[in-house]
Each structure stands twice: as structure tokens, then as C-alpha cells.
Design a protein around this motif. Structure first.
Motif, PDB file in Angstrom:
ATOM      1  N   ALA A 456       0.545  -0.868   0.183  1.00 12.03           N
ATOM      2  CA  ALA A 456      -0.212   0.100  -0.375  1.00 12.03           C
ATOM      3  C   ALA A 456       0.799   1.282   0.203  1.00 12.03           C
ATOM      4  CB  ALA A 456      -0.892  -0.233   1.219  1.00 12.03           C
ATOM      5  N   PHE A 457       2.448   1.419   0.403  1.00 15.11           N
ATOM      6  CA  PHE A 457       2.762   2.390   0.438  1.00 15.11           C
ATOM      7  C   PHE A 457       3.890   2.717  -0.096  1.00 15.11           C
ATOM      8  CE2 PHE A 457       6.868   4.445   1.785  1.00 15.11           C
ATOM      9  CZ  PHE A 457       7.215   5.398   1.858  1.00 15.11           C
ATOM     10  N   LEU A 458       4.069   1.420  -1.347  1.00 14.36           N
ATOM     11  CA  LEU A 458       4.262   1.585  -2.899  1.00 14.36           C
ATOM     12  C   LEU A 458       3.029   1.866  -3.560  1.00 14.36           C
ATOM     13  CD1 LEU A 458       6.590  -1.340  -3.329  1.00 14.36           C
ATOM     14  CD2 LEU A 458       7.557   0.334  -2.998  1.00 14.36           C
ATOM     15  N   HIS A 459       2.143   1.996  -3.129  1.00 15.58           N
ATOM     16  CA  HIS A 459       0.894   1.838  -4.809  1.00 15.58           C
ATOM     17  C   HIS A 459       0.716   4.041  -4.321  1.00 15.58           C
ATOM     18  CE1 HIS A 459      -3.140   1.380  -6.362  1.00 15.58           C
ATOM     19  NE2 HIS A 459      -2.031   0.283  -6.644  1.00 15.58           N
ATOM     20  N   ASP A 460       0.916   4.537  -3.328  1.00 13.13           N
ATOM     21  CA  ASP A 460       1.213   5.992  -3.076  1.00 13.13           C
ATOM     22  C   ASP A 460       2.383   6.445  -2.395  1.00 13.13           C
ATOM     23  OD1 ASP A 460      -1.078   7.869  -3.474  1.00 13.13           O
ATOM     24  OD2 ASP A 460      -1.060   7.896  -0.979  1.00 13.13           O
ATOM     25  N   VAL A 461       3.439   5.891  -3.041  1.00 11.06           N
ATOM     26  CA  VAL A 461       4.624   6.624  -2.816  1.00 11.06           C
ATOM     27  C   VAL A 461       4.797   8.404  -3.134  1.00 11.06           C
ATOM     28  CG1 VAL A 461       6.209   5.943  -4.267  1.00 11.06           C
ATOM     29  CG2 VAL A 461       6.504   6.207  -2.133  1.00 11.06           C
ATOM     30  N   ASN A 462       4.161   8.213  -4.179  1.00 17.43           N
ATOM     31  CA  ASN A 462       3.813   9.781  -5.162  1.00 17.43           C
ATOM     32  C   ASN A 462       3.331  11.039  -3.706  1.00 17.43           C
ATOM     33  OD1 ASN A 462       5.523   9.042  -7.145  1.00 17.43           O
ATOM     34  ND2 ASN A 462       3.754   9.991  -8.526  1.00 17.43           N
ATOM     35  N   ALA A 463       2.576  10.483  -2.584  1.00 20.73           N
ATOM     36  CA  ALA A 463       1.894  11.540  -1.495  1.00 20.73           C
ATOM     37  C   ALA A 463       2.978  12.557  -1.627  1.00 20.73           C
ATOM     38  CB  ALA A 463       0.716  10.443  -0.705  1.00 20.73           C
ATOM     39  N   LEU A 464       4.074  12.249  -1.681  1.00 19.61           N
ATOM     40  CA  LEU A 464       4.881  12.306  -0.395  1.00 19.61           C
ATOM     41  C   LEU A 464       5.419  13.515  -1.257  1.00 19.61           C
ATOM     42  CD1 LEU A 464       7.305   9.633   0.813  1.00 19.61           C
ATOM     43  CD2 LEU A 464       5.789  10.393   2.759  1.00 19.61           C
ATOM     44  N   ILE A 465       5.326  13.524  -2.729  1.00 27.28           N
ATOM     45  CA  ILE A 465       5.222  14.862  -3.470  1.00 27.28           C
ATOM     46  C   ILE A 465       5.095  16.364  -2.695  1.00 27.28           C
ATOM     47  CG2 ILE A 465       5.466  16.423  -5.850  1.00 27.28           C
ATOM     48  CD1 ILE A 465       5.054  13.335  -6.893  1.00 27.28           C
ATOM     49  N   ALA A 466       3.827  15.520  -2.008  1.00 27.30           N
ATOM     50  CA  ALA A 466       3.527  16.763  -1.399  1.00 27.30           C
ATOM     51  C   ALA A 466       3.689  17.567  -0.667  1.00 27.30           C
ATOM     52  CB  ALA A 466       1.684  16.300  -1.326  1.00 27.30           C
ATOM     53  N   THR A 467       4.941  16.589   0.410  1.00 27.25           N
ATOM     54  CA  THR A 467       5.252  17.809   1.180  1.00 27.25           C
ATOM     55  C   THR A 467       6.583  18.350   0.902  1.00 27.25           C
ATOM     56  OG1 THR A 467       7.166  15.777   1.366  1.00 27.25           O
ATOM     57  CG2 THR A 467       5.397  15.060   2.409  1.00 27.25           C
ATOM     58  N   ARG A 468       6.549  18.515  -0.243  1.00 28.04           N
ATOM     59  CA  ARG A 468       7.606  19.793  -0.930  1.00 28.04           C
ATOM     60  C   ARG A 468       6.985  21.124  -1.264  1.00 28.04           C
ATOM     61  NH1 ARG A 468      11.663  17.751   0.295  1.00 28.04           N
ATOM     62  NH2 ARG A 468      13.228  19.110  -0.928  1.00 28.04           N
ATOM     63  N   TYR A 469       5.948  21.460  -1.020  1.00 28.93           N
ATOM     64  CA  TYR A 469       4.556  22.121  -0.797  1.00 28.93           C
ATOM     65  C   TYR A 469       4.191  23.258  -0.109  1.00 28.93           C
ATOM     66  CZ  TYR A 469       5.571  20.609  -5.651  1.00 28.93           C
ATOM     67  OH  TYR A 469       6.417  20.491  -6.664  1.00 28.93           O
ATOM     68  N   GLN A 470       3.992  21.692   0.898  1.00 29.35           N
ATOM     69  CA  GLN A 470       3.565  22.269   2.464  1.00 29.35           C
ATOM     70  C   GLN A 470       4.445  21.873   3.425  1.00 29.35           C
ATOM     71  OE1 GLN A 470       0.246  22.041  -0.459  1.00 29.35           O
ATOM     72  NE2 GLN A 470       0.995  20.731  -0.392  1.00 29.35           N
ATOM     73  N   HIS A 471       3.935  22.319   4.620  1.00 33.66           N
ATOM     74  CA  HIS A 471       4.867  22.438   5.750  1.00 33.66           C
ATOM     75  C   HIS A 471       3.708  20.664   6.520  1.00 33.66           C
ATOM     76  CE1 HIS A 471       7.672  25.761   5.083  1.00 33.66           C
ATOM     77  NE2 HIS A 471       6.852  26.035   4.960  1.00 33.66           N
ATOM     78  N   CYS A 472       4.146  19.727   5.498  1.00 29.67           N
ATOM     79  CA  CYS A 472       3.498  18.430   6.431  1.00 29.67           C
ATOM     80  C   CYS A 472       4.378  17.955   7.665  1.00 29.67           C
ATOM     81  CB  CYS A 472       3.453  17.267   4.986  1.00 29.67           C
ATOM     82  SG  CYS A 472       2.366  17.954   3.859  1.00 29.67           S
ATOM     83  N   LYS A 473       3.250  17.768   8.406  1.00 26.16           N
ATOM     84  CA  LYS A 473       3.474  16.529   8.804  1.00 26.16           C
ATOM     85  C   LYS A 473       3.374  15.100  10.312  1.00 26.16           C
ATOM     86  CE  LYS A 473       1.530  18.547  13.517  1.00 26.16           C
ATOM     87  NZ  LYS A 473       1.722  18.910  15.040  1.00 26.16           N
ATOM     88  N   ILE A 474       4.346  14.117   9.750  1.00 28.04           N
ATOM     89  CA  ILE A 474       3.174  13.004   9.540  1.00 28.04           C
ATOM     90  C   ILE A 474       4.581  11.397  10.032  1.00 28.04           C
ATOM     91  CG2 ILE A 474       3.722  11.880   7.426  1.00 28.04           C
ATOM     92  CD1 ILE A 474       1.467  11.362   7.526  1.00 28.04           C
ATOM     93  N   ASN A 475       3.875  11.062  10.928  1.00 29.63           N
ATOM     94  CA  ASN A 475       4.844   9.121  11.640  1.00 29.63           C
ATOM     95  C   ASN A 475       4.175   8.263  10.598  1.00 29.63           C
ATOM     96  OD1 ASN A 475       6.575  10.382  13.883  1.00 29.63           O
ATOM     97  ND2 ASN A 475       4.666  11.078  14.458  1.00 29.63           N
TER      98      ASN A 475
END
Length: 571
Positions: A456-475
Motif C-alpha cells: 500500500a505504501f508503494l502504491h501511493d509513494v507519490n503522495a510524499l511529493i506534497a511534502t515539498r509544497y506544504q509544511h507537513c508533519k506525519i509519522n
């Protein structure tokens, strides 16, 4: 007016109408044809703008925000396949009942179906997966154009936020040139407000429910994932009044923040208990009342289908009520609200012995689950450790397949302020990372943990692109068992030929380089004695924790737990 002025008035009217109707957030993916609206949104005060270049991930990101805020979120993209990439998240929004306002920019009519680039047929693109769709007019000076825009947006937002919530779609064509004049003030609205009503049961429905409750000797409540925005205090008040066993799924968020005086009614281990034939015979019910979606537990579903309660009452805000068991006998069209406090429970004949048997069995199962960490070192033990150590004011987002089932098994009732969420509309593993990041963006005052498997992580690893545009925080906690763990529990696992190729699907991939790419703190856990690293103080708002596990060990440990509970129940 010239073309630029007309276009400027048109797009700012759209933005003003959306804000007038309560929309606060917009997720934008870059593209040419959507330029006028992107400019209008970006230049408007008091509108929160999020960016994600991958439209598929962007849609799930918006879904996460809408899920967290119980408020509609705008999605904006350019024409062509960009719009098609929204489809999986729209399907999830439809079945999970999440309000999205999907805006797809389009080529003008003369460029459709004539071989023009980046032009596909976008009319009713999402079919029945949206509650409503509308084609907007080309920007012009027509007297009715802007009033049409105002009222269609009001209609769309009202439809998206009328129970059951869901997505709507606006297709908006633009001709070139696509530039606008930036404006500091939004245009005044002629349409003022749209008031959405509440759905309450009829007097007859309340009377029938009251009568059934007061005549029930053996019954229980089921609470699955509830509609967005439900006041849980009203549910707790009903539980106190009824005093029946309450089978609560983890996604109901009734296993956490549990009031002390309600703990005796809460049953969280029903999935394990209902694996026992003897126990099932002992708890056959006359009446079952279900609020929310059907829980994930297959054993609960089978129990209902096997025992066929005399009364199975489904309370749902959608007249197309959910009943995959085909066992329901009554349907009450209502959202949970003040009406449940009016149910008169004065002459009940309910058996205290029935409640006591559920309570004692729950305590037995809880004992085994609490001791699980002492004997096992699998994914279940890691989940139990995580739950025990999550700090107050934490959100836990959970992927489908095994993670949600492990949470349902190992999350026991607690007074801690923890809330659990998942994408269970269509039960897919796609878009989970994006949804969790979007969710965390809307609740920055809480700590977000995502529990997910490697596929499931591999399926949506592109999600992490959003962290380059917003100050995200997540574990992000990834169980890497090198494949699809849930299939090890299914019949496919008994057929060894082709199992790994078709179901196990190992990739031999690890994720330290993914963490490095996105400048995340990385923690790798190879042995269970390192499990405390999950809760170590972090030095980065973005944290990726990879826990290496073994699929076969997981199956053996889980089955051992169920067997221990089963044996003690049948003594």
C-alpha cells in the motif's frame, strides 16, 4: 468588457460563490487550462491553498482534508487525463460519504472530439460516482451567466453536504487567452445562503423502535464507522440509557475517550469471540440495532447471517441503506441526533445475565490481548505496542487489508484521546498515504501516525511529493513483510502453486532511500527488541519507520491468540 475582464469576473464569481457556501480549502494540480481559476484561488484571501502535482494523489489529499474537517474541499485540475486521475478518490468519496467539489477545466466545445491536444470527453466523466455533475457555460457577457454560476455552486455544495455526503463535479470550459486581472475584493453575491435540513425519523419509526427495545430480552448495538460530523456525546447518552452490549468497531471512535460509566457496555473483541461456536450459541440476539457502516469483521457478518435476529434495525442517513447481509428487518432513515434521546426506555425486559455474559467474555479476551506482547513478536505485537504508547491527542490513520484488522483486534477500550480513521468506502489500498497527509494538514494540533503495509505504501509513494509544497508533519509506520500479508489468511494460501507470484507478490524493496529522497527521518526496525524506536523523540516533522516482519510468523501468532481465546471460552 473585453475578454480578459469577462474571464476575470467569471472565475472570481466562482471563488466568491464557493466561499459564500462554506468552502475553505482547495487542492490544485498545475496545468494550463485551469490557469484562470488557479490564479483566482491563489489570489483570494482566507482560502487555504494546497498543491500536489500528481492528480491521483491530490484527490486523495483533498479527501483527507474533507474527512478531517467534515467540510467540502475543492479539487482543481486541467483538462484531459488529469481529470481521469481523480477517479479512484472520487469512488472512495462516494462510498465513504465525503464531500468533494471536483472542478475540471476543459477545452471549449469547438475543440472537443476533433483531435485537439489534451481534450477528452469530460461531460459526466465520473458517471454515478458523483452525486451530481454540471457543465458550466463558456465565460461571456450573457445576463444569466453569473447568476447561473452562483446558484449552481450553491446547489453543488448543498448536494455534497446533504446526507449522505459525497462528491459533485463541475466541468468548466475556457477559451484562450487564459490570463486574468488579479482582484483584491471578491464580487458581491446575489444568492445569500443555502440551508441544508436534518434527517430525523418519523413519529411512527420512533414508536416502533421504542416498542421493540422495550420488548427485547437479548439484544446488542453495533456501531460501525459513523457519518462525518456526528456528535459522539449523543451516542454515549443513548448507550447509558439503553444499557445493552455495544459492539464498537475501531473506526466508530467509541473505543477511545470512553466515559467511565459506559465501559461496562463496550465490547471491542467481538471478532475474536465470534470465532467460537459455543459462544455464538450463547449470545444469539432477539434484536440488533446498527448505527453507521457494517464493521469490517467477517465473523460478525457471518454471525448475523447465521442467527437471523427477529429484529435487525439499521439506522442510516441514506435511503439506499447499507445491508450486505440481507438480514435487516427495519430501516430508519435518520442521522444520529437529538431524536435518540427521546426513545422511552421504561418498561424494558432486557436480561442482565445476557449483558453479563458479553462482559465476562470481553474481559477474558482483553486479558489475552493485553498479554500478547509478552509472548509474540509479530505485527500484532507491534500494533499493540503502538496503541499502548500513542500520546494523547493522536490521530491514527490505518490502511486497508491487515493493518485495519490488526487495529480492530488490538485496540482495546481506553480513556486516551486517540482517534482512528481509514479509507473504508471502497476498502482499497490506494491513496492511503495521500489521505493521511491531507488529514494531518487539517488537524495540525494533533499528532498523526499512519499504519500501512509495504504494498500500500508503494502504491501511493507519490503522495510524499506534497511534502515539498506544504509544511507537513506525519509519522509513517510501514510493516514491510515483502508482499501482501492478508492473503496468508485466505484460501489462496492453501494453494502453493502460483501463490507468491499472484498473491504474495514480493518486491524485495526497502524504503530508506525513499526517506532520503524526501528528507524524512528514517528508522529501520529489524528485530522486535528495537520496537521502542517507534516512540523515540523525533528530530523531523516527517518520519518514516520501517518495521521488517515475516508473513508466516504473523499468521501463526494471530491464530495462536484466537485459539487461546477460543479454548477458554469453551471450557
Amino acid at each position: 468588457m473585453n475578454e480578459r475582464e469577462i474571464l476575470t469576473n467569471y472565475v472570481y464569481k466562482m471563488v466568491a460563490s464557493l466561499m459564500q457556501n462554506g468552502v475553505e480549502d482547495v487542492v490544485i494540480s498545475p496545468g494550463s487550462r485551469s490557469t484562470p481559476l488557479a490564479y483566482a484561488f491563489a489570489s483570494t484571501k482566507n482560502m487555504s491553498i494546497y498543491r500536489q502535482v500528481d492528480e491521483r494523489s491530490a484527490a486523495y489529499f483533498a479527501l483527507g482534508i474533507a474527512k478531517a474537517k467534515a467540510n467540502p474541499v475543492v479539487l482543481l485540475c486541467t483538462s484531459g487525463t488529469a481529470a481521469a486521475n481523480y477517479y479512484p478518490a472520487i469512488v472512495e468519496a462516494k462510498y465513504a460519504r465525503v464531500p468533494l467539489i471536483v472542478i475540471t477545466a476543459d477545452r471549449p466545445h469547438e475543440l472537443r472530439e476533433v483531435g485537439a491536444p489534451q481534450a477528452i470527453n469530460q461531460i459526466s466523466l465520473y458517471g454515478e460516482r458523483v452525486k451530481w455533475s454540471a457543465e458550466f457555460p463558456i465565460p461571456d457577457e450573457g445576463k444569466m451567466t453569473l447568476p447561473y454560476i452562483e446558484r449552481h455552486i450553491a446547489r453543488g455544495v448543498s448536494i455534497a453536504t446533504t446526507a449522505p455526503f459525497g462528491p459533485v463535479h463541475f466541468n468548466v470550459p475556457f477559451r484562450e487567452p487564459l490570463l486574468i486581472d488579479f482582484q483584491e475584493e471578491l464580487p458581491k453575491q446575489t444568492f445569500q445562503n443555502s440551508f441544508v435540513g436534518r434527517i430525523a425519523p418519523s413519529e411512527q419509526a420512533e414508536d416502533i423502535l421504542t416498542s421493540i427495545i422495550n420488548q427485547t430480552k437479548r439484544g446488542f448495538i453495533i456501531v460501525g464507522e459513523l457519518a462525518l460530523g456526528i456528535d459522539l456525546e449523543q451516542v454515549w447518552a443513548f448507550i447509558r440509557k439503553l444499557k445493552w452490549p455495544v459492539l464498537v468497531e475501531s473506526l466508530s471512535n467509541l473505543r477511545t475517550n470512553v466515559p467511565t460509566d459506559c465501559r461496562q457496555y463496550i465490547v471491542s473483541t467481538y471478532d475474536a469471540l465470534l470465532r467460537s461456536t459455543i459462544f455464538k450459541q450463547q449470545v444469539v440476539a432477539d434484536t440488533v440495532i446498527r448505527f453507521g457502516a457494517q464493521p469490517v469483521s467477517k465473523f460478525l457478518t457471518n454471525f448475523l447471517m447465521e442467527t437471523l435476529p427477529t429484529n435487525y434495525i439499521v439506522v442510516d442517513e441514506d435511503p439506499m441503506f447499507r445491508d450486505s447481509t440481507a438480514v435487516s428487518t427495519h430501516f430508519i432513515h435518520a442521522t444520529i441526533g437529538e431524536w435518540i434521546s427521546r426513545i422511552n426506555i421504561d418498561n424494558t425486559v432486557f436480561s442482565e445475565e445476557y449483558l453479563r455474559h458479553w462482559r465476562q467474555s470481553e474481559d477474558l479476551a482483553v486479558k489475552h490481548i493485553c498479554s500478547y506482547l509478552e509472548f509474540e513478536q509479530d505485527e500484532g505485537a507491534a500494533v499493540r505496542y503502538l496503541i499502548e504508547n500513542l500520546p494523547d491527542k493522536s490521530d491514527l490513520f490505518v490502511s486497508s487489508s491487515m493493518p485495519i484488522r490488526d487495529i480492530d483486534t488490538f485496540l482495546l477500550p481506553t480513556t486516551k484521546d486517540i482517534q482512528v480513521f481509514a479509507n473504508r468506502g471502497a476498502n482499497g489500498i490506494d491513496g492511503v498515504v495521500s489521505t493521511a497527509i491531507g488529514f494531518s494538514e487539517a488537524r495540525k494540533d494533533r499528532e498523526m501516525y499512519l499504519l500501512i503495509g509495504d504494498l500500500a505504501f508503494l502504491h501511493d509513494v507519490n503522495a510524499l511529493i506534497a511534502t515539498r509544497y506544504q509544511h507537513c508533519k506525519i509519522n509513517i509506520i510501514v510493516f514491510n513483510n515483502d508482499g501482501g500479508g492478508i492473503f496468508s489468511y485466505l484460501a489462496q494460501s492453501t494453494v502453493k502453486e502460483y501463490y507468491e507470484d499472484l498473491f504474495g507478490t514480493p518486491t524485495a524493496l526497502t524504503f530508506s532511500d525513499v526517506a532520503k529522497m524526501y528528507e524524512m527521518e528514517y528508522v529501520g526496525i529489524q528485530e522486535f527488541n528495537e520496537i521502542e524506536k517507534i516512540m523515540e523523540p523525533k528530530n523531523n516533522p516527517l518520519r518514516l519507520i520501517e518495521i521488517f516482519t515475516d508473513r508466516q510468523q504473523n499468521v501463526a501468532s494471530h491464530r495462536k491468540l484466537w485459539q487461546h481465546i477460543h479454548e477458554e471460552l469453551e471450557q
